[in-house]
Structures are given as C-alpha cells and as structure tokens.
Scaffold this motif. Sequence first.
Motif, PDB file in Angstrom:
ATOM      1  N   ALA A   6    -129.668  35.131  13.054  1.00  0.00           N
ATOM      2  CA  ALA A   6    -130.286  36.413  13.415  1.00  0.00           C
ATOM      3  C   ALA A   6    -130.116  37.472  12.339  1.00  0.00           C
ATOM      4  N   SER A   7    -129.165  37.255  11.416  1.00  0.00           N
ATOM      5  CA  SER A   7    -128.984  38.285  10.382  1.00  0.00           C
ATOM      6  C   SER A   7    -128.489  37.688   9.068  1.00  0.00           C
ATOM      7  N   GLY A   8    -128.540  38.517   8.039  1.00  0.00           N
ATOM      8  CA  GLY A   8    -127.936  38.187   6.740  1.00  0.00           C
ATOM      9  C   GLY A   8    -128.440  36.913   6.094  1.00  0.00           C
ATOM     10  N   ILE A   9    -127.507  36.104   5.628  1.00  0.00           N
ATOM     11  CA  ILE A   9    -127.846  34.862   4.914  1.00  0.00           C
ATOM     12  C   ILE A   9    -128.577  33.902   5.859  1.00  0.00           C
ATOM     13  N   GLY A  10    -128.141  33.869   7.125  1.00  0.00           N
ATOM     14  CA  GLY A  10    -128.790  32.997   8.113  1.00  0.00           C
ATOM     15  C   GLY A  10    -130.245  33.376   8.298  1.00  0.00           C
ATOM     16  N   PHE A  27    -130.019  30.063  16.166  1.00  0.00           N
ATOM     17  CA  PHE A  27    -128.929  30.016  17.143  1.00  0.00           C
ATOM     18  C   PHE A  27    -127.993  31.186  16.847  1.00  0.00           C
ATOM     19  N   ASP A  28    -127.912  32.132  17.773  1.00  0.00           N
ATOM     20  CA  ASP A  28    -127.060  33.298  17.520  1.00  0.00           C
ATOM     21  C   ASP A  28    -126.634  33.873  18.873  1.00  0.00           C
ATOM     22  N   TYR A  29    -125.451  34.462  18.923  1.00  0.00           N
ATOM     23  CA  TYR A  29    -125.024  35.035  20.212  1.00  0.00           C
ATOM     24  C   TYR A  29    -125.452  36.488  20.381  1.00  0.00           C
ATOM     25  N   VAL A  53    -126.987  31.610  21.783  1.00  0.00           N
ATOM     26  CA  VAL A  53    -125.958  30.565  21.791  1.00  0.00           C
ATOM     27  C   VAL A  53    -124.659  31.114  21.213  1.00  0.00           C
ATOM     28  N   ASP A  54    -123.568  30.887  21.927  1.00  0.00           N
ATOM     29  CA  ASP A  54    -122.258  31.153  21.343  1.00  0.00           C
ATOM     30  C   ASP A  54    -121.748  29.818  20.806  1.00  0.00           C
ATOM     31  N   VAL A  55    -121.578  29.733  19.488  1.00  0.00           N
ATOM     32  CA  VAL A  55    -121.198  28.437  18.900  1.00  0.00           C
ATOM     33  C   VAL A  55    -119.794  27.993  19.305  1.00  0.00           C
ATOM     34  N   ASN A  81    -125.195  25.686   9.175  1.00  0.00           N
ATOM     35  CA  ASN A  81    -124.143  26.364   9.932  1.00  0.00           C
ATOM     36  C   ASN A  81    -123.697  27.617   9.192  1.00  0.00           C
ATOM     37  N   GLY A  82    -123.958  28.791   9.810  1.00  0.00           N
ATOM     38  CA  GLY A  82    -123.547  30.031   9.145  1.00  0.00           C
ATOM     39  C   GLY A  82    -122.856  31.021  10.059  1.00  0.00           C
ATOM     40  N   ALA A  83    -122.902  30.791  11.384  1.00  0.00           N
ATOM     41  CA  ALA A  83    -122.293  31.759  12.319  1.00  0.00           C
ATOM     42  C   ALA A  83    -120.798  31.869  12.032  1.00  0.00           C
ATOM     43  N   THR A 147    -106.456  34.553   7.647  1.00  0.00           N
ATOM     44  CA  THR A 147    -107.323  34.036   8.713  1.00  0.00           C
ATOM     45  C   THR A 147    -108.651  33.522   8.149  1.00  0.00           C
ATOM     46  N   TYR A 148    -109.437  34.425   7.595  1.00  0.00           N
ATOM     47  CA  TYR A 148    -110.793  34.080   7.116  1.00  0.00           C
ATOM     48  C   TYR A 148    -110.732  33.024   6.009  1.00  0.00           C
ATOM     49  N   ASN A 149    -109.856  33.246   5.001  1.00  0.00           N
ATOM     50  CA  ASN A 149    -109.873  32.332   3.849  1.00  0.00           C
ATOM     51  C   ASN A 149    -109.447  30.917   4.234  1.00  0.00           C
ATOM     52  N   GLY A 180    -119.796  37.527  -2.866  1.00  0.00           N
ATOM     53  CA  GLY A 180    -120.277  38.737  -2.202  1.00  0.00           C
ATOM     54  C   GLY A 180    -121.799  38.801  -2.130  1.00  0.00           C
ATOM     55  N   THR A 181    -122.311  38.935  -0.924  1.00  0.00           N
ATOM     56  CA  THR A 181    -123.762  38.950  -0.693  1.00  0.00           C
ATOM     57  C   THR A 181    -124.069  40.135   0.213  1.00  0.00           C
ATOM     58  N   TRP A 182    -125.106  40.878  -0.124  1.00  0.00           N
ATOM     59  CA  TRP A 182    -125.376  42.120   0.625  1.00  0.00           C
ATOM     60  C   TRP A 182    -125.971  41.840   2.002  1.00  0.00           C
ATOM     61  N   THR A 183    -125.063  41.719   2.970  1.00  0.00           N
ATOM     62  CA  THR A 183    -125.447  41.533   4.378  1.00  0.00           C
ATOM     63  C   THR A 183    -124.654  42.553   5.190  1.00  0.00           C
ATOM     64  N   SER A 184    -124.972  42.607   6.499  1.00  0.00           N
ATOM     65  CA  SER A 184    -124.226  43.553   7.337  1.00  0.00           C
ATOM     66  C   SER A 184    -122.743  43.181   7.363  1.00  0.00           C
TER      67      SER A 184
HETATM   68  N1  LIG Z   1    -121.986  38.138   3.002  1.00  0.00           N
HETATM   69  C1  LIG Z   1    -121.090  37.629   2.164  1.00  0.00           C
HETATM   70  O1  LIG Z   1    -120.636  38.286   1.210  1.00  0.00           O
HETATM   71  C2  LIG Z   1    -120.627  36.188   2.335  1.00  0.00           C
HETATM   72  C3  LIG Z   1    -119.903  35.607   1.278  1.00  0.00           C
HETATM   73  C4  LIG Z   1    -119.471  34.306   1.410  1.00  0.00           C
HETATM   74  C5  LIG Z   1    -119.759  33.578   2.557  1.00  0.00           C
HETATM   75  N2  LIG Z   1    -120.455  34.171   3.563  1.00  0.00           N
HETATM   76  C6  LIG Z   1    -120.724  33.348   4.756  1.00  0.00           C
HETATM   77  O2  LIG Z   1    -122.111  33.348   5.022  1.00  0.00           O
HETATM   78  C7  LIG Z   1    -122.335  33.178   6.415  1.00  0.00           C
HETATM   79  C8  LIG Z   1    -123.277  34.260   6.915  1.00  0.00           C
HETATM   80  O3  LIG Z   1    -122.659  35.513   6.711  1.00  0.00           O
HETATM   81  P1  LIG Z   1    -123.474  36.876   6.621  1.00  0.00           P
HETATM   82  O4  LIG Z   1    -122.842  37.674   5.564  1.00  0.00           O
HETATM   83  O5  LIG Z   1    -124.902  36.606   6.580  1.00  0.00           O
HETATM   84  O6  LIG Z   1    -123.036  37.544   8.012  1.00  0.00           O
HETATM   85  P2  LIG Z   1    -123.872  38.261   9.178  1.00  0.00           P
HETATM   86  O7  LIG Z   1    -122.859  38.992   9.990  1.00  0.00           O
HETATM   87  O8  LIG Z   1    -125.032  38.984   8.628  1.00  0.00           O
HETATM   88  O9  LIG Z   1    -124.406  37.005  10.016  1.00  0.00           O
HETATM   89  C9  LIG Z   1    -123.556  36.256  10.832  1.00  0.00           C
HETATM   90  C10 LIG Z   1    -124.300  35.951  12.124  1.00  0.00           C
HETATM   91  O10 LIG Z   1    -123.471  35.082  12.915  1.00  0.00           O
HETATM   92  C11 LIG Z   1    -123.607  35.486  14.262  1.00  0.00           C
HETATM   93  N3  LIG Z   1    -122.430  35.000  15.008  1.00  0.00           N
HETATM   94  C12 LIG Z   1    -121.146  35.356  14.848  1.00  0.00           C
HETATM   95  N4  LIG Z   1    -120.367  34.724  15.736  1.00  0.00           N
HETATM   96  C13 LIG Z   1    -121.176  33.927  16.470  1.00  0.00           C
HETATM   97  C14 LIG Z   1    -120.969  33.005  17.539  1.00  0.00           C
HETATM   98  N5  LIG Z   1    -119.744  32.802  18.060  1.00  0.00           N
HETATM   99  N6  LIG Z   1    -122.025  32.331  18.039  1.00  0.00           N
HETATM  100  C15 LIG Z   1    -123.269  32.542  17.543  1.00  0.00           C
HETATM  101  N7  LIG Z   1    -123.543  33.414  16.545  1.00  0.00           N
HETATM  102  C16 LIG Z   1    -122.500  34.084  16.013  1.00  0.00           C
HETATM  103  C17 LIG Z   1    -123.721  36.993  14.219  1.00  0.00           C
HETATM  104  O11 LIG Z   1    -124.306  37.521  15.401  1.00  0.00           O
HETATM  105  C18 LIG Z   1    -124.595  37.196  12.975  1.00  0.00           C
HETATM  106  O12 LIG Z   1    -125.977  37.232  13.311  1.00  0.00           O
HETATM  107  C19 LIG Z   1    -120.948  33.204   7.067  1.00  0.00           C
HETATM  108  O13 LIG Z   1    -120.527  31.883   7.289  1.00  0.00           O
HETATM  109  C20 LIG Z   1    -120.084  33.879   6.015  1.00  0.00           C
HETATM  110  O14 LIG Z   1    -118.736  33.496   6.126  1.00  0.00           O
HETATM  111  C21 LIG Z   1    -120.905  35.466   3.478  1.00  0.00           C
END
Ligand SMILES: NC(=O)c1ccc[n+]([C@@H]2O[C@H](COP(=O)([O-])OP(=O)(O)OC[C@H]3O[C@@H](n4cnc5c(N)ncnc54)[C@H](O)[C@@H]3O)[C@@H](O)[C@H]2O)c1
Length: 245
Positions: A6-10, A27-29, A53-55, A81-83, A147-149, A180-184
């Motif tokens: 629903a957002s960002g890279i996905g 698929f997004d919650y 969907v909640d993954v 898989n990106g959630a 946690t994240y890393n 680093g990627t410009w997403t929310s």
């Molecule tokens: N943006 C960055 O700088 C960056 C860098 C490296 C890796 N990533 C990875 O890229 C992927 C996408 O990140 P992004 O920056 O686009 O973030 P984003 O917040 O824009 O997108 C993440 C999406 O996942 C959804 N989501 C979160 N938890 C969920 C759940 N339990 N069930 C279903 N949907 C869920 C959110 O609603 C959101 O739409 C992630 O795996 C992130 O770790 C991002």
Amino acid sequence: MVTGGASGIGYATVNEFAKEGATVAIFDYDEEIGKKAEEQLRSEGKNVTFYKVDVCSFGDVKNAVYKFAEQNGGVIHHLVNGAATFIFKGLDATLEDFNKTFTTNVSGYAFTVQAVHPFMKKAGGKGCSIINIASVSGSRPEANKWTYNSSKAAVLTLTKCMALDLSKDGIRVNSVSPAGTWTSALLNTLPGPGGREKWEPIFAPQYMLHRCAEPIEIARPILFLCSEDASFITAIDLPIDGGHM
Ligand SMILES: NC(=O)c1ccc[n+]([C@@H]2O[C@H](COP(=O)([O-])OP(=O)(O)OC[C@H]3O[C@@H](n4cnc5c(N)ncnc54)[C@H](O)[C@@H]3O)[C@@H](O)[C@H]2O)c1
C-alpha cells in the motif's frame, strides 16, 4: 502479490508489475492507504486488488492468498515480501518489541511463502519467484537498532533456506537489501526534526552516489530478479544501496 504494497517500496513494486501487465494483489493491513492505492492504480487502468491482511496472522494470509489465487486462475507466479515494522531499540528493547519485530519482519515473510507455495507449484514452479525485502541494516551494526537490524539479518538467512527448499519445485527465492529510500517509513524514523530537504544532504555522504534512493529504484531491480532474465539466479542477496556497503 506484494505484502506492504500500500505504500513506499511495496507500492512502487505493485505499480511496476502492473505496468508490465500483471494482475497484482496488494496485501497490507492499512485499509485506508490500501484502498486509496487500489483506486489510484485502477484509475490508471491497472489490474490491482487490495486485500486487508495482517501478515502476522497465518489465517488472514492463507484466506487472502486463497481468494487471490481463485481470481487468478488458481495460480500465483510472484511474491514480494515487504511488510515490515520499524522498531528501533537496543539496550531498551523489550520482549514485546522483539516479538512484534520478528513476527512481522520474519514470521510474516515465512507465512506468506507457506501460503503461496501450493499455488506456485500449481503454476508449474518454473518461472515463479519470491523476493524478500531485507535491508543493508541486516548486514551492519547501527546504534540502537538491535530489533530491526537482527530481523533483517534473519531475512537474509531465511531467504537462502527458502531458496534451497523451494528449488526442487523450480521456484527461485532471492532477497534485496535497499539502503535509505524516500518512503514514509524513512520520513517517520528520521533521527531528528526536519524533512527530506534537511536530511538528504546529511545522509548523502554515506553513499557513493551521494543521495538516497527513490522507491522505483528498488522496484525495478525486484522486477528484474522476478523476470526470465534472472532465471539462473537464486539464493542471493542483491544490495541496492548506491555503493553504501
Ligand atoms: N525505506 C527505506 O529506507 C528502507 C531501507 C531498507 C529496507 N527497507 C525495507 O523495505 C520494505 C518496505 O519499506 P518502506 O520503506 O516502503 O515502508 P512503508 O512504511 O512505506 O511500507 C510498509 C508497508 O507495510 C505495511 N505493513 C506493516 N506491517 C504490516 C502487517 N503486519 N501486515 C500487513 N502490512 C503491514 C504498512 O501498512 C505499509 O504500507 C520494508 O521491508 C523495509 O524494511 C526500507
């Protein structure tokens, strides 16, 4: 099928697949942004459906995968898989922080693969592929990010284990590691006040290319890895990091 689509890279990935003529499931919650994404992409003539969907819930994932497969002739060819959840904690991390992070970022990836596997097998396996979005954060230490890393490091190994097990069906599994990627997500986790204009020049020196990425610059390499041009590539991690690592 794209989790977190629903957002960002996905979202960028959904858009690129749809531009190539694919039938794509988001698929997004987050119902609000998920529906908006579906509406926007359909208004551009793209074949995209949003599933709430909640993954973290295997039941949710299984039901939605089943519904999508039914609408798609009983087969699924690609899964991205990106959630992810972005909890950045170290010495202060609680069991709850670790559980939420690993349930979303690791088990969530595993559940979707378990759910799509029968439909990829039905599609014949060959030509099917899975991409797990990891991160450069999975390969290096960063302050206060246990946690994240560590969850992203787990994705790297999970990917290789999946690639081994699914290879017998001809299904390829790879990961990508964006920087680093410009997403929310990035905007919401900036280390201080100010927006992109303030932080881009501060982050830039970490990258040979002297800037952060746009979401489409992650989406296009994902499409390449899913394509027939990558037919002999499996079990790898592709850094997409402007020379950061
Ligand atoms: N943006 C960055 O700088 C960056 C860098 C490296 C890796 N990533 C990875 O890229 C992927 C996408 O990140 P992004 O920056 O686009 O973030 P984003 O917040 O824009 O997108 C993440 C999406 O996942 C959804 N989501 C979160 N938890 C969920 C759940 N339990 N069930 C279903 N949907 C869920 C959110 O609603 C959101 O739409 C992630 O795996 C992130 O770790 C991002």
